[in-house]
Design a protein around this motif. Structure first.
Motif, mmCIF file in Angstrom:
data_model
loop_
_atom_site.group_PDB
_atom_site.id
_atom_site.type_symbol
_atom_site.label_atom_id
_atom_site.label_comp_id
_atom_site.label_asym_id
_atom_site.label_seq_id
_atom_site.Cartn_x
_atom_site.Cartn_y
_atom_site.Cartn_z
ATOM 1 N N GLY A 174 1.001 -1.192 0.077
ATOM 2 C CA GLY A 174 -0.047 0.035 -0.058
ATOM 3 C C GLY A 174 0.882 1.338 0.059
ATOM 4 O O GLY A 174 2.163 1.175 0.574
ATOM 5 N N ILE A 175 0.565 2.153 -0.780
ATOM 6 C CA ILE A 175 1.282 3.310 -0.855
ATOM 7 C C ILE A 175 0.526 4.598 -0.848
ATOM 8 O O ILE A 175 -0.503 4.662 -1.133
ATOM 9 C CB ILE A 175 1.899 3.470 -2.348
ATOM 10 N N PHE A 176 0.895 5.630 0.018
ATOM 11 C CA PHE A 176 0.389 7.080 0.006
ATOM 12 C C PHE A 176 1.491 7.983 -0.474
ATOM 13 O O PHE A 176 2.554 8.045 0.225
ATOM 14 C CB PHE A 176 -0.237 7.462 1.330
ATOM 15 N N CYS A 177 1.063 8.742 -1.367
ATOM 16 C CA CYS A 177 1.881 10.149 -1.558
ATOM 17 C C CYS A 177 0.801 11.064 -1.897
ATOM 18 O O CYS A 177 -0.275 10.708 -2.905
ATOM 19 C CB CYS A 177 2.907 9.801 -2.805
ATOM 20 N N PRO A 178 1.052 12.337 -1.619
ATOM 21 C CA PRO A 178 -0.117 13.319 -1.890
ATOM 22 C C PRO A 178 -0.185 13.526 -3.371
ATOM 23 O O PRO A 178 0.978 13.490 -4.149
ATOM 24 C CB PRO A 178 0.590 14.618 -1.235
ATOM 25 N N PRO A 179 -1.188 13.527 -3.822
ATOM 26 C CA PRO A 179 -1.458 13.765 -5.385
ATOM 27 C C PRO A 179 -0.651 15.008 -5.957
ATOM 28 O O PRO A 179 -0.399 15.159 -7.323
ATOM 29 C CB PRO A 179 -2.874 13.772 -5.908
ATOM 30 N N ASP A 180 -0.450 15.930 -5.167
ATOM 31 C CA ASP A 180 0.156 17.130 -5.742
ATOM 32 C C ASP A 180 1.682 17.228 -5.437
ATOM 33 O O ASP A 180 2.414 18.039 -5.593
ATOM 34 C CB ASP A 180 -0.460 18.480 -5.229
ATOM 35 N N ARG A 181 2.289 16.038 -5.000
ATOM 36 C CA ARG A 181 3.564 15.619 -4.848
ATOM 37 C C ARG A 181 4.183 14.678 -5.249
ATOM 38 O O ARG A 181 5.214 13.864 -4.849
ATOM 39 C CB ARG A 181 4.012 15.845 -3.202
ATOM 40 N N LEU A 182 3.535 14.090 -6.489
ATOM 41 C CA LEU A 182 4.070 13.037 -7.095
ATOM 42 C C LEU A 182 5.251 12.702 -7.503
ATOM 43 O O LEU A 182 6.057 11.441 -7.539
ATOM 44 C CB LEU A 182 2.919 12.410 -8.196
ATOM 45 N N GLU A 183 6.128 13.852 -7.628
ATOM 46 C CA GLU A 183 7.214 13.689 -8.035
ATOM 47 C C GLU A 183 8.124 13.138 -6.655
ATOM 48 O O GLU A 183 9.233 12.548 -7.172
ATOM 49 C CB GLU A 183 7.955 15.272 -8.497
ATOM 50 N N ARG A 184 7.933 13.014 -5.486
ATOM 51 C CA ARG A 184 8.684 12.421 -4.510
ATOM 52 C C ARG A 184 8.578 10.942 -4.644
ATOM 53 O O ARG A 184 9.386 10.286 -3.893
ATOM 54 C CB ARG A 184 7.992 13.132 -3.246
ATOM 55 N N MET A 185 7.651 10.519 -5.510
ATOM 56 C CA MET A 185 7.605 9.161 -5.486
ATOM 57 C C MET A 185 9.082 8.384 -6.323
ATOM 58 O O MET A 185 9.283 7.244 -6.472
ATOM 59 C CB MET A 185 6.636 8.584 -6.371
ATOM 60 N N GLU A 186 10.108 9.562 -6.562
ATOM 61 C CA GLU A 186 11.228 9.012 -7.022
ATOM 62 C C GLU A 186 11.965 8.306 -6.066
ATOM 63 O O GLU A 186 12.855 7.401 -6.324
ATOM 64 C CB GLU A 186 12.105 10.399 -7.338
ATOM 65 N N LEU A 187 11.327 8.614 -4.750
ATOM 66 C CA LEU A 187 12.168 7.564 -3.445
ATOM 67 C C LEU A 187 11.712 6.173 -3.694
ATOM 68 O O LEU A 187 12.566 5.479 -3.639
ATOM 69 C CB LEU A 187 11.466 8.375 -2.196
ATOM 70 N N ILE A 188 10.717 6.028 -4.341
ATOM 71 C CA ILE A 188 10.283 4.525 -4.407
ATOM 72 C C ILE A 188 11.139 4.008 -5.701
ATOM 73 O O ILE A 188 11.477 2.938 -5.752
ATOM 74 C CB ILE A 188 8.694 4.196 -4.574
ATOM 75 N N LYS A 189 11.166 4.655 -6.796
ATOM 76 C CA LYS A 189 11.947 4.385 -7.985
ATOM 77 C C LYS A 189 13.244 3.677 -7.651
ATOM 78 O O LYS A 189 13.692 2.575 -7.886
ATOM 79 C CB LYS A 189 12.020 5.550 -8.677
ATOM 80 N N ASP A 190 13.847 4.481 -6.553
ATOM 81 C CA ASP A 190 15.111 4.005 -5.911
ATOM 82 C C ASP A 190 15.296 2.969 -4.742
ATOM 83 O O ASP A 190 16.522 2.707 -4.487
ATOM 84 C CB ASP A 190 16.212 5.367 -5.681
ATOM 85 N N GLU A 191 14.322 2.483 -4.517
ATOM 86 C CA GLU A 191 14.144 1.584 -3.237
ATOM 87 C C GLU A 191 14.301 -0.024 -3.811
ATOM 88 O O GLU A 191 13.227 -0.649 -4.000
ATOM 89 C CB GLU A 191 12.794 1.899 -2.710
ATOM 90 N N ASP A 192 15.651 -0.234 -3.714
ATOM 91 C CA ASP A 192 15.722 -1.683 -4.101
ATOM 92 C C ASP A 192 16.002 -2.659 -3.101
ATOM 93 O O ASP A 192 16.273 -3.911 -3.437
ATOM 94 C CB ASP A 192 17.001 -1.920 -5.216
ATOM 95 N N ILE A 193 15.846 -2.318 -1.878
ATOM 96 C CA ILE A 193 16.073 -2.923 -0.837
ATOM 97 C C ILE A 193 14.539 -3.557 -0.402
ATOM 98 O O ILE A 193 14.208 -4.772 -0.077
ATOM 99 C CB ILE A 193 16.690 -2.061 0.646
#
Length: 339
Positions: A83-102
């Motif tokens: 399950g994921i939450f990120c504010p819809p007006d801050r979706l650029e911060r999902m870059e944190l998930i992109k780099d989450e390889d652990i």
């Protein structure tokens, strides 16, 4: 891959830190409501075991995760759904998930229950870039939140007392409930056994043979499974009776009721709007699957879908759930869909 206490960009949230996390999430209602109340139900009732993570830069980066994301997946691995939450007006911060390889195993399928359409769009972009993956079997649902308390007191025609009775659900009803549930491919029978024992739910039963005709039940995310009615008992007013009674009880327990309704389901939308529910935003559920570039199927699907992906750009107003028109889902049957 086992869950760990710390990933590259995310850290596990200790139980004594969860109330403060909930307080921060309240700033982003209604979009954060499902994540917020999943924590609330976890603290209150322990219906299911979840591990919650927040960004290491929280609250500046208000991105958070919980594993598992649903209660049934083919390999039954905790990190197989999220399950994921990120504010819809801050979706650029999902870059944190992109780099989450652990915390994420990008080379295995990842199952996601109903999640804001903007988050799912970003996840699909991430999956395509990392492993040439796609979103498979996706289904749209509109999130309706109870906003008009006065409408909940709608006067309803009484049930025919000589034919049916409404009463709380019990453990003997679980199989019938699960059989009626449209999303039983991602929620297990064991979950419903726990829900019936620990959370409120109502059913309408026939007097003649105690057959379950309609039901609704509070879920582990604090909201409500949309009312389900067996086909032969439809158009008798059972559904709105069940929905009204459960909505009142969920409010009494300190939760904000919400449901997920397929965009094409006019009957369900009308029922819940009569009780004071209003559309908050659009959501999608589905499975992100990795595949080799040469295996990409050259097939176009339903509106906005090509090669199984959400290819259309989603306008910001739709990502934020503001005045967005309903989106056509992939399923044809007019059933309600649950989170």
């Amino acid at each position: 891959m086992e869950l760990v206490a710390e990933g590259k960009h995310f850290v596990i949230v200790k139980e004594n830190e969860l109330p403060a996390m909930m307080k921060e999430l309240e700033k982003y209602f209604p979009h954060s409501l499902k994540f917020h109340q999943t924590i609330q139900t976890y603290l209150n009732d322990r219906v299911w075991q979840f591990q919650f993570y927040r960004a290491k830069t929280w609250p500046e980066d208000p991105v958070c995760l919980h594993f598992a994301g649903c209660t049934y997946t083919p390999d039954n691995r905790t990190n197989e759904s999220v399950g994921i939450f990120c504010p819809p007006d801050r979706l650029e911060r999902m870059e944190l998930i992109k780099d989450e390889d652990i915390l994420f195993d990008w080379h295995s399928p990842i199952y996601m229950n109903f999640t804001h359409v903007g988050i799912m769009h970003k996840m699909e972009e991430i999956f395509r870039e990392k492993v040439k993956g796609k979103l498979d079997g996706h289904i749209y649902g509109d999130i309706y939140v109870h906003e008009c308390p006065a409408e909940l007191d709608l006067a309803l025609e009484p049930l025919a007392a000589d034919e049916v009775i409404m009463k709380p659900l019990c453990i003997e009803d679980v199989k019938d409930i699960h059989d009626l549930y449209p999303a039983r491919d991602i929620e297990c029978l064991e979950l419903f056994e726990k829900l019936v024992r620990q959370l409120p739910g109502f059913g309408v039963f026939t007097n003649l043979d105690n057959e379950l005709a309609a039901w609704s039940l509070q879920s582990y995310y604090g909201g409500m499974f949309s009312m389900q009615t067996k086909p032969k008992f439809r158009r008798k007013g059972y559904g709105i009776q069940v929905a009204q009674s459960l909505t009142k009880l969920v409010i009494q327990r300190g939760y904000t009721p919400f449901v997920v309704i397929r965009p094409e389901n006019d009957a369900s939308r009308g029922l819940y709007m009569k009780l004071g529910f209003r559309k908050a935003f659009e959501a999608v559920r589905g499975t992100f699957v990795p595949f080799a570039e040469e295996d990409q199927p050259p097939v176009k699907g339903v509106d906005g879908v090509e090669n199984g992906t959400l290819t259309e750009e989603i306008p910001l107003e739709k990502q934020c759930g503001l005045n967005g028109a309903g989106t056509n889902g992939t399923a044809s049957e007019k059933e309600q869909v649950e989170c």
